[in-house]
Design a protein around this motif. Structure first.
Motif, short mmCIF file in Angstrom:
data_model
loop_
_atom_site.label_atom_id
_atom_site.label_comp_id
_atom_site.label_asym_id
_atom_site.label_seq_id
_atom_site.Cartn_x
_atom_site.Cartn_y
_atom_site.Cartn_z
N ILE A 59 17.60 28.45 10.66
CA ILE A 59 18.21 27.12 10.79
C ILE A 59 18.67 26.89 12.23
O ILE A 59 18.43 25.83 12.81
N VAL A 60 19.30 27.88 12.82
CA VAL A 60 19.76 27.74 14.20
C VAL A 60 18.57 27.62 15.16
O VAL A 60 18.59 26.80 16.08
N ALA A 61 17.53 28.40 14.93
CA ALA A 61 16.34 28.30 15.78
C ALA A 61 15.69 26.93 15.62
O ALA A 61 15.21 26.34 16.61
N SER A 62 15.68 26.40 14.41
CA SER A 62 15.13 25.06 14.18
C SER A 62 15.97 24.00 14.87
O SER A 62 15.41 23.02 15.39
N MET A 63 17.27 24.20 14.90
CA MET A 63 18.13 23.24 15.60
C MET A 63 17.82 23.22 17.09
O MET A 63 17.80 22.16 17.71
N PHE A 64 17.55 24.39 17.68
CA PHE A 64 17.16 24.43 19.09
C PHE A 64 15.81 23.75 19.31
O PHE A 64 15.62 23.05 20.30
N GLY A 65 14.87 23.97 18.39
CA GLY A 65 13.57 23.33 18.51
C GLY A 65 13.65 21.81 18.41
O GLY A 65 13.01 21.09 19.18
N VAL A 66 14.46 21.32 17.49
CA VAL A 66 14.65 19.88 17.35
C VAL A 66 15.38 19.33 18.58
O VAL A 66 15.09 18.23 19.04
N PHE A 90 22.15 20.56 10.75
CA PHE A 90 23.56 20.87 10.98
C PHE A 90 24.35 20.83 9.68
O PHE A 90 25.25 21.65 9.48
N GLY A 91 24.02 19.91 8.80
CA GLY A 91 24.67 19.87 7.50
C GLY A 91 24.40 21.10 6.66
O GLY A 91 25.29 21.62 5.99
N ILE A 92 23.16 21.59 6.72
CA ILE A 92 22.84 22.82 6.00
C ILE A 92 23.58 24.00 6.63
O ILE A 92 24.12 24.86 5.93
N HIS A 93 23.62 24.03 7.96
CA HIS A 93 24.30 25.12 8.66
C HIS A 93 25.80 25.14 8.36
O HIS A 93 26.38 26.20 8.18
N GLN A 94 26.42 23.97 8.32
CA GLN A 94 27.86 23.89 8.06
C GLN A 94 28.20 23.99 6.57
O GLN A 94 29.34 24.25 6.23
N GLY A 95 27.24 23.71 5.73
CA GLY A 95 27.50 23.75 4.29
C GLY A 95 28.23 22.51 3.81
O GLY A 95 28.95 22.55 2.82
N SER A 96 28.03 21.38 4.48
CA SER A 96 28.71 20.14 4.13
C SER A 96 27.67 19.07 3.84
O SER A 96 26.64 18.99 4.49
N SER A 97 27.98 18.21 2.86
CA SER A 97 27.02 17.17 2.49
C SER A 97 27.29 15.84 3.19
O SER A 97 26.51 14.90 3.02
N ILE A 98 28.34 15.72 3.96
CA ILE A 98 28.64 14.46 4.64
C ILE A 98 27.59 14.13 5.69
O ILE A 98 27.30 12.96 5.97
N TYR A 99 26.97 15.16 6.26
CA TYR A 99 25.95 14.93 7.28
C TYR A 99 24.69 14.32 6.69
O TYR A 99 23.95 13.63 7.37
N PHE A 100 24.43 14.58 5.42
CA PHE A 100 23.26 13.99 4.76
C PHE A 100 23.45 12.48 4.60
O PHE A 100 22.50 11.71 4.74
N GLU A 101 24.66 12.07 4.31
CA GLU A 101 24.94 10.64 4.20
C GLU A 101 24.83 9.95 5.55
O GLU A 101 24.30 8.84 5.65
#
Length: 100
Positions: free
Chosen positions: A17-24, A62-73
């Motif tokens: 997930i972190v590597a994907s965040m850098f790629g994005v 980032f929402g998956i990394h943090q474990g929070s669903s507010i980022y999906f909204e």
């Protein structure tokens, strides 16, 4: 409403997930470069749409990394606004008028 806990797990999935965040993030930088250097207006509109999609992907990761669903909204709101803005800008470039 935090239903998952990937943030606490430092396994292979967390690293991916972190590597994907850098790629994005790299894709966002390239989109910004195209936005600044685009030779035509349509290239700039496409760069804005690309930045919209990459921002959605970054928020989802980032929402998956943090474990929070507010980022999906927030990503859903950005997706709706980005779609409308792309349609409006394209319509303006083609017709020089937004409202018919």
């Amino acid at each position: 409403m935090t239903g998952f806990s990937i943030a606490a797990e430092p396994g292979l999935l967390g690293i991916a997930i972190v590597a994907s965040m850098f790629g994005v993030g790299l894709a966002m930088l390239m989109g910004l470069w195209r936005l600044a250097r685009g030779p035509t207006v349509m290239d700039r509109i496409l760069a804005l749409d690309t930045l919209n999609v990459t921002a959605i992907a970054e928020l989802m990761l980032f929402g998956i990394h943090q474990g929070s669903s507010i980022y999906f909204e927030a990503a859903l709101i950005i997706a709706m606004l980005g779609f409308v803005s792309t349609v409006v800008l394209s319509k303006y470039v083609i017709r020089r008028d937004i409202v018919e």
